[in-house]
Design an enzyme around this catalytic site. Structure first.
Site, PDB file in Angstrom:
ATOM      1  CB  CYS A   1      -4.126  -2.036   6.947  1.00 56.66           C
ATOM      2  SG  CYS A   1      -2.915  -3.227   6.339  1.00 56.66           S
TER       3      CYS A   1
ATOM      4  CE  LYS B   1      -9.726  -9.613  10.824  1.00 59.30           C
ATOM      5  NZ  LYS B   1      -9.828  -9.305   9.387  1.00 59.30           N
TER       6      LYS B   1
ATOM      7  CG  LEU C   1     -22.469  -0.336   9.680  1.00 60.48           C
ATOM      8  CD1 LEU C   1     -23.944  -0.247   9.292  1.00 60.48           C
ATOM      9  CD2 LEU C   1     -21.958   1.059  10.056  1.00 60.48           C
TER      10      LEU C   1
ATOM     11  NE  ARG D   1       1.653  -6.129  11.361  1.00 53.25           N
ATOM     12  CZ  ARG D   1       1.963  -6.374  10.074  1.00 53.25           C
ATOM     13  NH1 ARG D   1       2.918  -5.694   9.489  1.00 53.25           N
ATOM     14  NH2 ARG D   1       1.315  -7.297   9.388  1.00 53.25           N
TER      15      ARG D   1
ATOM     16  N   GLY E   1     -16.713  -1.577  18.424  1.00 56.39           N
ATOM     17  CA  GLY E   1     -15.687  -2.306  19.166  1.00 56.39           C
ATOM     18  C   GLY E   1     -14.775  -1.358  19.913  1.00 56.39           C
TER      19      GLY E   1
ATOM     20  CD  GLU F   1      -3.012  -9.171   9.175  1.00 57.13           C
ATOM     21  OE1 GLU F   1      -3.018  -9.579  10.344  1.00 57.13           O
ATOM     22  OE2 GLU F   1      -2.242  -8.268   8.777  1.00 57.13           O
TER      23      GLU F   1
ATOM     24  CE  LYS G   1      -5.027  -1.326   0.798  1.00 58.32           C
ATOM     25  NZ  LYS G   1      -5.843  -2.468   1.178  1.00 58.32           N
TER      26      LYS G   1
ATOM     27  CB  THR H   1      -0.896  -0.018   1.256  1.00 55.04           C
ATOM     28  OG1 THR H   1      -1.693  -1.203   1.209  1.00 55.04           O
ATOM     29  CG2 THR H   1      -1.785   1.209   1.324  1.00 55.04           C
TER      30      THR H   1
HETATM   31  P1  NAD Z   1       4.761  -7.796   6.728  1.00 60.58           P
HETATM   32  O1  NAD Z   1       5.511  -6.924   7.665  1.00 60.58           O
HETATM   33  O2  NAD Z   1       3.997  -8.960   7.244  1.00 60.58           O
HETATM   34  O3  NAD Z   1       5.771  -8.364   5.621  1.00 60.58           O
HETATM   35  C1  NAD Z   1       6.718  -7.593   4.945  1.00 60.58           C
HETATM   36  C2  NAD Z   1       7.927  -8.492   4.645  1.00 60.58           C
HETATM   37  O4  NAD Z   1       8.792  -7.817   3.742  1.00 60.58           O
HETATM   38  C3  NAD Z   1       8.778  -8.819   5.886  1.00 60.58           C
HETATM   39  O5  NAD Z   1       8.872 -10.222   6.040  1.00 60.58           O
HETATM   40  C4  NAD Z   1      10.150  -8.175   5.576  1.00 60.58           C
HETATM   41  O6  NAD Z   1      11.236  -8.928   6.075  1.00 60.58           O
HETATM   42  C5  NAD Z   1      10.136  -8.178   4.058  1.00 60.58           C
HETATM   43  N1  NAD Z   1      11.043  -7.206   3.422  1.00 60.58           N
HETATM   44  C6  NAD Z   1      11.209  -5.896   3.706  1.00 60.58           C
HETATM   45  N2  NAD Z   1      12.096  -5.337   2.859  1.00 60.58           N
HETATM   46  C7  NAD Z   1      12.493  -6.313   2.004  1.00 60.58           C
HETATM   47  C8  NAD Z   1      13.389  -6.368   0.891  1.00 60.58           C
HETATM   48  N3  NAD Z   1      14.065  -5.283   0.478  1.00 60.58           N
HETATM   49  N4  NAD Z   1      13.568  -7.547   0.261  1.00 60.58           N
HETATM   50  C9  NAD Z   1      12.908  -8.651   0.678  1.00 60.58           C
HETATM   51  N5  NAD Z   1      12.035  -8.663   1.729  1.00 60.58           N
HETATM   52  C10 NAD Z   1      11.837  -7.507   2.368  1.00 60.58           C
HETATM   53  O7  NAD Z   1       3.811  -6.822   5.902  1.00 60.58           O
HETATM   54  P2  NAD Z   1       2.355  -7.151   5.308  1.00 60.58           P
HETATM   55  O8  NAD Z   1       1.338  -7.113   6.389  1.00 60.58           O
HETATM   56  O9  NAD Z   1       2.452  -8.337   4.425  1.00 60.58           O
HETATM   57  O10 NAD Z   1       2.105  -5.837   4.422  1.00 60.58           O
HETATM   58  C11 NAD Z   1       2.867  -5.591   3.257  1.00 60.58           C
HETATM   59  C12 NAD Z   1       2.220  -4.438   2.491  1.00 60.58           C
HETATM   60  O11 NAD Z   1       0.898  -4.815   2.071  1.00 60.58           O
HETATM   61  C13 NAD Z   1       2.021  -3.146   3.309  1.00 60.58           C
HETATM   62  O12 NAD Z   1       2.172  -2.055   2.442  1.00 60.58           O
HETATM   63  C14 NAD Z   1       0.585  -3.232   3.761  1.00 60.58           C
HETATM   64  O13 NAD Z   1       0.019  -1.964   4.024  1.00 60.58           O
HETATM   65  C15 NAD Z   1      -0.077  -3.883   2.574  1.00 60.58           C
HETATM   66  N6  NAD Z   1      -1.309  -4.634   2.875  1.00 60.58           N
HETATM   67  C16 NAD Z   1      -1.349  -5.423   3.989  1.00 60.58           C
HETATM   68  C17 NAD Z   1      -2.501  -6.176   4.243  1.00 60.58           C
HETATM   69  C18 NAD Z   1      -2.616  -7.047   5.475  1.00 60.58           C
HETATM   70  O14 NAD Z   1      -3.700  -7.522   5.741  1.00 60.58           O
HETATM   71  N7  NAD Z   1      -1.547  -7.275   6.227  1.00 60.58           N
HETATM   72  C19 NAD Z   1      -3.574  -6.129   3.340  1.00 60.58           C
HETATM   73  C20 NAD Z   1      -3.467  -5.328   2.193  1.00 60.58           C
HETATM   74  C21 NAD Z   1      -2.316  -4.583   1.977  1.00 60.58           C
HETATM   75  C1  UGA Z   2      -8.310  -4.140   6.336  1.00 61.19           C
HETATM   76  C2  UGA Z   2      -9.293  -4.076   5.167  1.00 61.19           C
HETATM   77  O1  UGA Z   2     -10.544  -4.650   5.571  1.00 61.19           O
HETATM   78  C3  UGA Z   2      -8.752  -4.835   3.956  1.00 61.19           C
HETATM   79  O2  UGA Z   2      -9.645  -4.697   2.858  1.00 61.19           O
HETATM   80  C4  UGA Z   2      -7.396  -4.236   3.591  1.00 61.19           C
HETATM   81  O3  UGA Z   2      -6.815  -4.958   2.521  1.00 61.19           O
HETATM   82  C5  UGA Z   2      -6.471  -4.300   4.782  1.00 61.19           C
HETATM   83  O4  UGA Z   2      -7.066  -3.597   5.907  1.00 61.19           O
HETATM   84  C6  UGA Z   2      -5.180  -3.636   4.474  1.00 61.19           C
HETATM   85  O5  UGA Z   2      -5.126  -2.697   3.732  1.00 61.19           O
HETATM   86  O6  UGA Z   2      -4.211  -4.114   5.026  1.00 61.19           O
HETATM   87  P1  UGA Z   2      -7.622  -5.961   8.146  1.00 61.19           P
HETATM   88  O7  UGA Z   2      -6.869  -4.854   8.775  1.00 61.19           O
HETATM   89  O8  UGA Z   2      -6.956  -7.271   7.947  1.00 61.19           O
HETATM   90  O9  UGA Z   2      -8.162  -5.504   6.708  1.00 61.19           O
HETATM   91  O10 UGA Z   2      -8.908  -6.271   9.033  1.00 61.19           O
HETATM   92  P2  UGA Z   2     -10.403  -5.695   9.136  1.00 61.19           P
HETATM   93  O11 UGA Z   2     -11.322  -6.842   9.182  1.00 61.19           O
HETATM   94  O12 UGA Z   2     -10.681  -4.647   8.148  1.00 61.19           O
HETATM   95  O13 UGA Z   2     -10.355  -5.033  10.598  1.00 61.19           O
HETATM   96  C7  UGA Z   2      -9.566  -3.893  10.863  1.00 61.19           C
HETATM   97  C8  UGA Z   2      -9.907  -3.382  12.260  1.00 61.19           C
HETATM   98  O14 UGA Z   2     -11.232  -2.849  12.301  1.00 61.19           O
HETATM   99  C9  UGA Z   2      -9.883  -4.472  13.336  1.00 61.19           C
HETATM  100  O15 UGA Z   2      -9.359  -3.943  14.540  1.00 61.19           O
HETATM  101  C10 UGA Z   2     -11.344  -4.842  13.518  1.00 61.19           C
HETATM  102  O16 UGA Z   2     -11.643  -5.366  14.789  1.00 61.19           O
HETATM  103  C11 UGA Z   2     -12.000  -3.488  13.313  1.00 61.19           C
HETATM  104  N1  UGA Z   2     -13.408  -3.596  12.856  1.00 61.19           N
HETATM  105  C12 UGA Z   2     -13.681  -4.130  11.635  1.00 61.19           C
HETATM  106  C13 UGA Z   2     -14.410  -3.119  13.675  1.00 61.19           C
HETATM  107  O17 UGA Z   2     -14.153  -2.618  14.797  1.00 61.19           O
HETATM  108  N2  UGA Z   2     -15.697  -3.191  13.218  1.00 61.19           N
HETATM  109  C14 UGA Z   2     -16.029  -3.708  12.009  1.00 61.19           C
HETATM  110  O18 UGA Z   2     -17.240  -3.730  11.670  1.00 61.19           O
HETATM  111  C15 UGA Z   2     -14.996  -4.196  11.193  1.00 61.19           C
END
Ligand code: NAD
Ligand code: UGA
Length: 461
Positions: free
Chosen positions: A262, A322, A252, A329, A255, A154, A206, A121
């Site tokens: 994120c 959650k 909705l 985090r 919590g 997640e 996004k 992102t």
């Molecule tokens: P994460 O911290 O779980 O994973 C990131 C990984 O990248 C780590 O294992 C780290 O060691 C590795 N890394 C960092 N620099 C590197 C490099 N130069 N070469 C190789 N590996 C490297 O992060 P995440 O939760 O998977 O999120 C990644 C991105 O996706 C973020 O921008 C986040 O906002 C976005 N995103 C996350 C979610 C989610 O649910 N976690 C959902 C949608 C988007």
């Molecule tokens: C969120 C978005 O839902 C994903 O679409 C997006 O890809 C992701 O962020 C991201 O950009 O990383 P995520 O953080 O995994 O996903 O989890 P959510 O289910 O969205 O919950 C986020 C937080 O909001 C949690 O703390 C959850 O408990 C809270 N939540 C969610 C509420 O309090 N009420 C709700 O109705 C829904």
């Protein structure tokens, strides 16, 4: 099709494994040697339902491998996805250093027609900046960079990827857009809409999506505050408004304030983007403060029932931000624990999956428990912070017998009110008035109320 995922975290691992399940050959590369050797040995370093099984299947099929050898993986790839972290800087703006470093790392090894796809992102303009970084190394050669934001959650990551509401791909030239469309063909053929935009629009989509979803949560949390004091029930209100299709029922659920890796960081980055482009995002700025204040307000609510002059004990049930993840985090549970510890409260905690990650942060300051009943033993108050199913099924007779005090804070509205009060406990939930314990003859146990409870609307159930 050969793919490389740079970053084997929640997004890199899920995306890579899902593409392997669609028939691609995928290498996941990470800087962390421990992470890669764990994966090579079949240990998945994160808890995500279904992911470990799918990884095993794809690895066994020869379509998924894990490596720290960037050069080898990148040089034969058709698509190189960047899925590294994009954390907040101290001023709230995005820290793009991992993305920039990944771009510099891969640049020397990219094959002639390879496409770099930004999955992380990132703020508007990042894909174009990454293109410039890569061009510096690949003097004169063509460079193709696309933006492909990820919308998975997640806890339901695999289904969110394979049955997505839409796929968004930003590309600034036609051939890159066409190549990405063909990569996503198996999902498009299932009827999933493919939205093709410029890289800047994809990046903005996004953040706007996350900001809007976070606003819905912030709104219902504010409505919950009114319900508590006015004697309403936020679940009824949420149902009543959510059935209007223009509003929608999802997101909705009130919590303890949204957390996770994120929403908090992405709302901060979106607000910072607004400031940078002189288009202030007032609603989002207010949402960020309100969400932080909410976490502090709920901690105050717990402190309000504890006796000030004596060392109290609070049991925290749920550490993950959650249910169905081990990710802590920016979890509301963490800020609650910090406040309680600062106030000299003894904290015991349980979580079915996230204990190890929380333990890394608090160490011996918190007592960690293997099961919820050992956590609540001797506690003056219990706070449910994560909506794990196993807390819904708690044996309230056992819980109430083990507790020293009588206050149960259900910040996820998991329990049935009359079951809780029927076990002699005060029931503090979200968006409903405080409920008093029922005595054996079925009347209110109001005599047990402490002064700290006055001023909150209360009922007997
Ligand atoms: P994460 O911290 O779980 O994973 C990131 C990984 O990248 C780590 O294992 C780290 O060691 C590795 N890394 C960092 N620099 C590197 C490099 N130069 N070469 C190789 N590996 C490297 O992060 P995440 O939760 O998977 O999120 C990644 C991105 O996706 C973020 O921008 C986040 O906002 C976005 N995103 C996350 C979610 C989610 O649910 N976690 C959902 C949608 C988007
Ligand atoms: C969120 C978005 O839902 C994903 O679409 C997006 O890809 C992701 O962020 C991201 O950009 O990383 P995520 O953080 O995994 O996903 O989890 P959510 O289910 O969205 O919950 C986020 C937080 O909001 C949690 O703390 C959850 O408990 C809270 N939540 C969610 C509420 O309090 N009420 C709700 O109705 C829904």
């Amino acid at each position: 099709m050969k793919l490389v995922l740079i970053g084997a975290g929640y997004v890199g691992l899920t995306t890579g494994t899902c593409f392997a399940s669609l028939g691609c050959h995928v290498s996941c590369v990470d800087l962390s040697e421990t992470r890669i050797s764990d994966l090579q040995n079949g240990h998945v370093p994160i808890f995500e339902p279904g992911l470990a099984d799918l990884i095993r299947q794809m690895a066994a099929a020869g379509r998924l491998n894990f490596s720290t050898d960037l050069r080898d993986a990148v040089s034969s790839a058709d698509f190189v996805f960047i899925a590294v972290g994009t954390p907040s800087r101290p001023d709230g703006d995005i820290d793009l250093s991992q993305v920039d470093a990944a771009a510099r790392d891969i640049a020397p090894y990219l094959a002639e027609n390879a496409i770099v796809v930004i999955k992380s992102t990132v703020v508007a303009g990042t894909a174009r900046a990454v293109c410039e970084i890569i061009k510096k190394t690949r003097k004169g050669k063509s460079v193709r960079v696309a933006s492909n934001p990820e919308f998975l959650r997640e806890g339901s990551a695999i289904a969110d990827f394979l049955e997505a509401d839409r796929v968004v791909v930003g590309a600034d030239d036609h051939s890159t857009a066409v190549a990405l469309r063909s990569l996503y063909r198996p999902l498009i053929d299932k009827g999933i809409p493919f939205i093709s935009t410029s890289t800047t629009d994809a990046e903005l989509i996004k953040y706007a999506a996350n900001a809007f979803l976070a606003l819905k949560i912030g709104f219902i949390n504010d409505v919950a505050n009114i319900c508590e004091n006015a004697g309403g029930d936020v679940s009824a209100v949420a149902r009543g408004i959510g059935t209007d299709r223009r509003i929608g029922e999802n997101f909705l659920q009130p919590g303890p304030g949204f957390g996770g890796s994120c929403f908090p960081k992405d709302t901060r980055a979106f607000a910072a983007t607004g400031r940078r482009y002189k288009a202030p995002q007032g609603l989002i700025e207010q949402l960020i403060s309100a969400n932080d204040e909410r976490k502090a307000m709920l901690a105050e609510r717990i402190l309000g029932v504890l006796e000030p002059r004596r060392c109290s004990r609070v049991a925290i049930l749920g550490l993950a931000f959650k249910a169905s993840t081990d990710d802590v985090r920016e979890s509301a549970a963490l800020s609650l624990i910090e406040t309680l510890l600062k106030e000299g409260v003894e904290v015991g905690a349980h979580d079915p999956q996230a204990r190890r990650k929380a333990q890394d942060l608090f160490g011996a300051d918190v007592t960690w428990h293997e099961d919820p009943y050992s956590a609540v033993r001797g506690a003056d108050a219990v706070a449910i912070m994560t909506e794990w199913e196993e807390y819904r099924d708690l044996d309230l007779t056992r819980l109430s017998d083990l507790m020293a005090g009588k206050h149960l804070f259900d910040f996820r509205n998991l329990l049935v009110a009359k079951d809780v009060t029927g076990h002699g406990l005060f029931y503090h939930s979200i968006g409903r008035p405080l409920l008093w314990p029922r005595t054996l003859n079925g009347t209110s146990g109001m005599a047990e109320a402490r002064p700290a409870l006055s001023g909150i609307a209360a009922s007997v159930v």
